[in-house]
Design a protein around this motif. Structure first.
Motif, PDB file in Angstrom:
ATOM      1  N   GLU A 192      91.575  84.439   0.004  1.00 46.00           N
ATOM      2  CA  GLU A 192      92.658  84.601   0.967  1.00 46.00           C
ATOM      3  C   GLU A 192      92.588  85.937   1.698  1.00 46.00           C
ATOM      4  O   GLU A 192      92.859  86.010   2.897  1.00 46.00           O
ATOM      5  N   GLU A 193      92.203  86.974   0.982  1.00 44.42           N
ATOM      6  CA  GLU A 193      92.070  88.276   1.641  1.00 44.42           C
ATOM      7  C   GLU A 193      90.937  88.256   2.657  1.00 44.42           C
ATOM      8  O   GLU A 193      91.063  88.781   3.760  1.00 44.42           O
ATOM      9  N   GLU A 201      99.351  78.528   4.028  1.00 46.64           N
ATOM     10  CA  GLU A 201      99.386  78.554   5.494  1.00 46.64           C
ATOM     11  C   GLU A 201      98.230  77.746   6.081  1.00 46.64           C
ATOM     12  O   GLU A 201      98.406  76.996   7.049  1.00 46.64           O
ATOM     13  N   LEU A 202      97.055  77.912   5.491  1.00 43.87           N
ATOM     14  CA  LEU A 202      95.880  77.210   5.992  1.00 43.87           C
ATOM     15  C   LEU A 202      96.045  75.699   5.867  1.00 43.87           C
ATOM     16  O   LEU A 202      95.792  74.952   6.823  1.00 43.87           O
ATOM     17  N   LEU A 217     104.361  75.371  14.998  1.00 42.13           N
ATOM     18  CA  LEU A 217     103.796  76.450  14.188  1.00 42.13           C
ATOM     19  C   LEU A 217     103.584  77.701  15.027  1.00 42.13           C
ATOM     20  O   LEU A 217     103.605  77.662  16.263  1.00 42.13           O
ATOM     21  N   ASP A 218     103.364  78.796  14.340  1.00 41.05           N
ATOM     22  CA  ASP A 218     103.059  80.061  15.009  1.00 41.05           C
ATOM     23  C   ASP A 218     101.784  79.877  15.836  1.00 41.05           C
ATOM     24  O   ASP A 218     100.725  79.576  15.280  1.00 41.05           O
ATOM     25  N   PRO A 219     101.857  80.072  17.153  1.00 39.81           N
ATOM     26  CA  PRO A 219     100.669  79.858  17.996  1.00 39.81           C
ATOM     27  C   PRO A 219      99.477  80.711  17.585  1.00 39.81           C
ATOM     28  O   PRO A 219      98.329  80.254  17.667  1.00 39.81           O
ATOM     29  N   VAL A 225      93.168  79.394  13.137  1.00 38.55           N
ATOM     30  CA  VAL A 225      92.557  78.307  12.372  1.00 38.55           C
ATOM     31  C   VAL A 225      91.625  77.479  13.255  1.00 38.55           C
ATOM     32  O   VAL A 225      90.517  77.111  12.842  1.00 38.55           O
ATOM     33  N   GLN A 226      92.051  77.199  14.487  1.00 40.65           N
ATOM     34  CA  GLN A 226      91.181  76.462  15.395  1.00 40.65           C
ATOM     35  C   GLN A 226      89.908  77.243  15.692  1.00 40.65           C
ATOM     36  O   GLN A 226      88.827  76.652  15.813  1.00 40.65           O
TER      37      GLN A 226
END
Length: 244
Positions: A192-193, A201-202, A217-219, A225-226
């Motif tokens: 995660e770090e 979240e992922l 979701l937060d843009p 992620v995208q």
């Protein structure tokens, strides 16, 4: 994200069928002391009985890796072998040209592990079972031709949160479930770090993107992620051939 009833048996049955069709007698699994390798090993055992070997591959590793790997193997009666990789790792680093990046050097470890797993698998007539989950595979959080170099990926359809549910269903020891996920690339490294995002979240972001419902979701999170998915696309396909 709730795990479907019977998921463990479905995966075990698939592993058994795949081995039969491939003419393989069993599976080799690299045991890291983590939850993914633990679940994979137990599913392979459920599929193939004692025709499973867990391989410990220490390479300047945390002592906890071996402790938890042995805990898993002892709990379920899985046979193990150990292949110390430090000498090979140090020799290869010494042979590399000056200026090799620290990340490139770290990725030598999973590629050495892959080579050892295939040597053992080929000797026994087994297949190499990967330990990647859907969360990691979709964003490319694995080493190409390292932990990504396997014959099957039993957990590839399960997000990390679902793997944790599966681990509880399988009876994986709690210390393994509770351990912070790590690829063991360097001392103190955690997934995660390094990714800069929690698995919760992922997983939620990946599921929303898949469902076409990421608008709430937060843009910045969606964009991150995208971007991870796009930049790692080459890891999820065979090497392209130049069309002539």
């Amino acid at each position: 994200m709730d795990l479907l009833p019977g998921t463990a048996n479905t995966i075990a049955s698939w592993l058994q069928d795949y081995a039969t069709r491939a003419g393989a007698r069993g599976y080799v699994v690299g045991l890291s002391g983590g939850i993914d390798s633990a679940c994979t090993a137990v599913l392979c055992q459920r599929a193939m009985g004692d025709q499973v070997v867990g391989v410990l591959l220490p390479c300047n590793s945390s002592p906890q890796d071996a402790e938890l790997a042995h805990l898993l193997a002892g709990t379920f009666g899985i046979q193990t072998v150990e292949v110390p990789l430090e000498p090979a790792y140090e020799a290869l680093l010494d042979a590399l040209p000056p200026g090799t990046s620290s990340l490139a050097e770290a990725n030598v470890k999973p590629r050495l592990r892959m080579s050892a797993l295939y040597a053992i698998a080929q000797t026994r007539g087994y297949l190499v079972a990967g330990t990647g989950n859907r969360s990691e595979l979709e964003v490319g959080y694995f080493t190409k031709y390292g932990d990504g170099g396997v014959d099957v990926e039993p957990l590839a359809e399960l997000y990390k949160v679902e793997v944790r549910q599966l681990a509880r269903d399988l009876g994986i020891p709690q210390p393994i479930i509770d351990r912070p996920p790590t690829a063991g690339l360097w001392e103190g490294q955690t997934d995660e770090e390094e990714m800069g995002i929690s698995y919760e979240e992922l997983d939620a972001t990946l599921a929303a993107i898949e469902a076409g419902e990421s608008g709430d979701l937060d843009p910045a999170l969606v964009e991150k992620v995208q971007g991870m998915m796009a930049i790692s696309a080459h890891k999820r396909s065979m090497p392209p051939a130049c069309p002539l």
